[in-house]
Design a protein around this motif. Structure first.
Motif, short mmCIF file in Angstrom:
data_model
loop_
_atom_site.label_atom_id
_atom_site.label_comp_id
_atom_site.label_asym_id
_atom_site.label_seq_id
_atom_site.Cartn_x
_atom_site.Cartn_y
_atom_site.Cartn_z
N ASN A 278 0.81 -1.21 0.00
CA ASN A 278 0.00 0.00 0.00
C ASN A 278 0.85 1.27 0.00
O ASN A 278 0.42 2.28 -0.55
CB ASN A 278 -0.98 -0.01 1.18
CG ASN A 278 -2.21 -0.85 0.87
OD1 ASN A 278 -3.18 -0.34 0.34
ND2 ASN A 278 -2.15 -2.14 1.18
N LEU A 279 2.02 1.22 0.60
CA LEU A 279 2.94 2.36 0.50
C LEU A 279 3.38 2.56 -0.94
O LEU A 279 3.46 3.70 -1.42
CB LEU A 279 4.17 2.15 1.39
CG LEU A 279 3.98 2.45 2.87
CD1 LEU A 279 5.18 1.96 3.66
CD2 LEU A 279 3.76 3.95 3.09
N ASN A 280 3.66 1.46 -1.65
CA ASN A 280 4.02 1.57 -3.07
C ASN A 280 2.88 2.19 -3.87
O ASN A 280 3.11 3.06 -4.72
CB ASN A 280 4.41 0.21 -3.63
CG ASN A 280 5.76 -0.26 -3.13
OD1 ASN A 280 6.64 0.54 -2.87
ND2 ASN A 280 5.93 -1.56 -3.02
N ALA A 281 1.65 1.77 -3.59
CA ALA A 281 0.49 2.35 -4.27
C ALA A 281 0.34 3.83 -3.92
O ALA A 281 0.04 4.66 -4.78
CB ALA A 281 -0.78 1.57 -3.90
N LYS A 282 0.57 4.16 -2.65
CA LYS A 282 0.47 5.56 -2.20
C LYS A 282 1.54 6.42 -2.87
O LYS A 282 1.28 7.56 -3.26
CB LYS A 282 0.61 5.62 -0.67
CG LYS A 282 0.54 7.00 -0.08
CD LYS A 282 -0.75 7.71 -0.35
CE LYS A 282 -1.83 7.29 0.59
NZ LYS A 282 -3.05 8.11 0.44
N LEU A 283 2.74 5.87 -3.04
CA LEU A 283 3.81 6.60 -3.72
C LEU A 283 3.40 6.93 -5.15
O LEU A 283 3.57 8.05 -5.63
CB LEU A 283 5.10 5.79 -3.69
CG LEU A 283 6.34 6.47 -4.27
CD1 LEU A 283 6.68 7.74 -3.51
CD2 LEU A 283 7.52 5.50 -4.23
N SER A 284 2.83 5.96 -5.82
CA SER A 284 2.35 6.17 -7.18
C SER A 284 1.24 7.23 -7.21
O SER A 284 1.23 8.11 -8.07
CB SER A 284 1.85 4.84 -7.76
OG SER A 284 1.38 5.01 -9.06
N GLU A 285 0.32 7.14 -6.26
CA GLU A 285 -0.78 8.10 -6.16
C GLU A 285 -0.26 9.52 -5.94
O GLU A 285 -0.68 10.46 -6.62
CB GLU A 285 -1.70 7.69 -5.00
CG GLU A 285 -2.79 8.69 -4.68
CD GLU A 285 -3.50 8.37 -3.37
OE1 GLU A 285 -3.97 9.32 -2.72
OE2 GLU A 285 -3.58 7.18 -2.98
N GLU A 286 0.66 9.67 -4.99
CA GLU A 286 1.19 10.99 -4.68
C GLU A 286 2.00 11.55 -5.85
O GLU A 286 1.95 12.75 -6.13
CB GLU A 286 2.05 10.96 -3.41
CG GLU A 286 1.29 10.55 -2.16
CD GLU A 286 0.16 11.50 -1.77
OE1 GLU A 286 0.05 12.61 -2.33
OE2 GLU A 286 -0.63 11.11 -0.90
N PHE A 287 2.74 10.69 -6.54
CA PHE A 287 3.51 11.11 -7.70
C PHE A 287 2.57 11.61 -8.80
O PHE A 287 2.80 12.68 -9.39
CB PHE A 287 4.38 9.96 -8.21
CG PHE A 287 5.24 10.34 -9.38
CD1 PHE A 287 6.25 11.26 -9.25
CD2 PHE A 287 5.03 9.75 -10.62
CE1 PHE A 287 7.05 11.62 -10.33
CE2 PHE A 287 5.82 10.10 -11.71
CZ PHE A 287 6.83 11.03 -11.56
N ALA A 288 1.50 10.89 -9.04
CA ALA A 288 0.52 11.30 -10.06
C ALA A 288 -0.12 12.64 -9.66
O ALA A 288 -0.32 13.51 -10.52
CB ALA A 288 -0.55 10.23 -10.23
N GLU A 289 -0.42 12.80 -8.37
CA GLU A 289 -1.01 14.06 -7.90
C GLU A 289 -0.03 15.22 -8.11
O GLU A 289 -0.43 16.31 -8.49
CB GLU A 289 -1.43 13.95 -6.44
CG GLU A 289 -2.65 13.07 -6.24
CD GLU A 289 -3.02 12.88 -4.78
OE1 GLU A 289 -2.39 13.50 -3.90
OE2 GLU A 289 -3.94 12.09 -4.52
N TYR A 290 1.25 14.95 -7.84
CA TYR A 290 2.25 16.01 -8.07
C TYR A 290 2.34 16.37 -9.54
O TYR A 290 2.37 17.54 -9.90
CB TYR A 290 3.63 15.60 -7.53
CG TYR A 290 4.68 16.57 -8.01
CD1 TYR A 290 4.74 17.85 -7.50
CD2 TYR A 290 5.54 16.24 -9.05
CE1 TYR A 290 5.66 18.78 -7.97
CE2 TYR A 290 6.46 17.15 -9.53
CZ TYR A 290 6.51 18.42 -8.99
OH TYR A 290 7.41 19.33 -9.49
#
Length: 105
Positions: free
Chosen positions: A36-48
């Motif tokens: 889930n941290l890996n998924a969150k990293l992807s999510e935050e990167f996309a948001e940035y």
């Protein structure tokens, strides 16, 4: 009811409850946590990438630190690794773009 099924920061359930709403959480296993941290990293990167906001960069760093911690690396050790790479390879301050390298062949 809105279903999220995602990793959230530690204070989010309290913030939700303080707003008069209720929520349900559960504690992830170690493997689920890293996934889930890996998924969150992807999510935050996309948001940035979408917003370009510095706040999203802060979220990316926080997730990266959590991933490092999950892998047994403290914030201090993580910073030491980052500093070592900085000292060896430099930063990105000069805006250098490598176009090619001639390997002599």
């Amino acid at each position: 009811m809105k279903v999220y099924n995602k990793l959230v920061r530690d204070n989010i359930p309290q913030i939700i409850e303080q707003s008069g709403k209720t929520c349900k959480t559960r504690v992830l296993s170690d493997d689920e946590y890293v996934e889930n941290l890996n998924a969150k990293l992807s999510e935050e990167f996309a948001e940035y990438l979408q917003s370009g906001e510095v706040e999203e960069l802060a979220d990316i760093v926080e997730v990266a630190l959590a991933l490092a911690h999950a892998k047994g690396v403290t914030r201090d050790k993580f910073d030491a690794i980052r500093t070592e790479k900085f000292n060896k390879n430099g930063a990105f301050d000069k805006k250098l773009f490598l176009e090619w390298v001639d390997d002599g062949d």
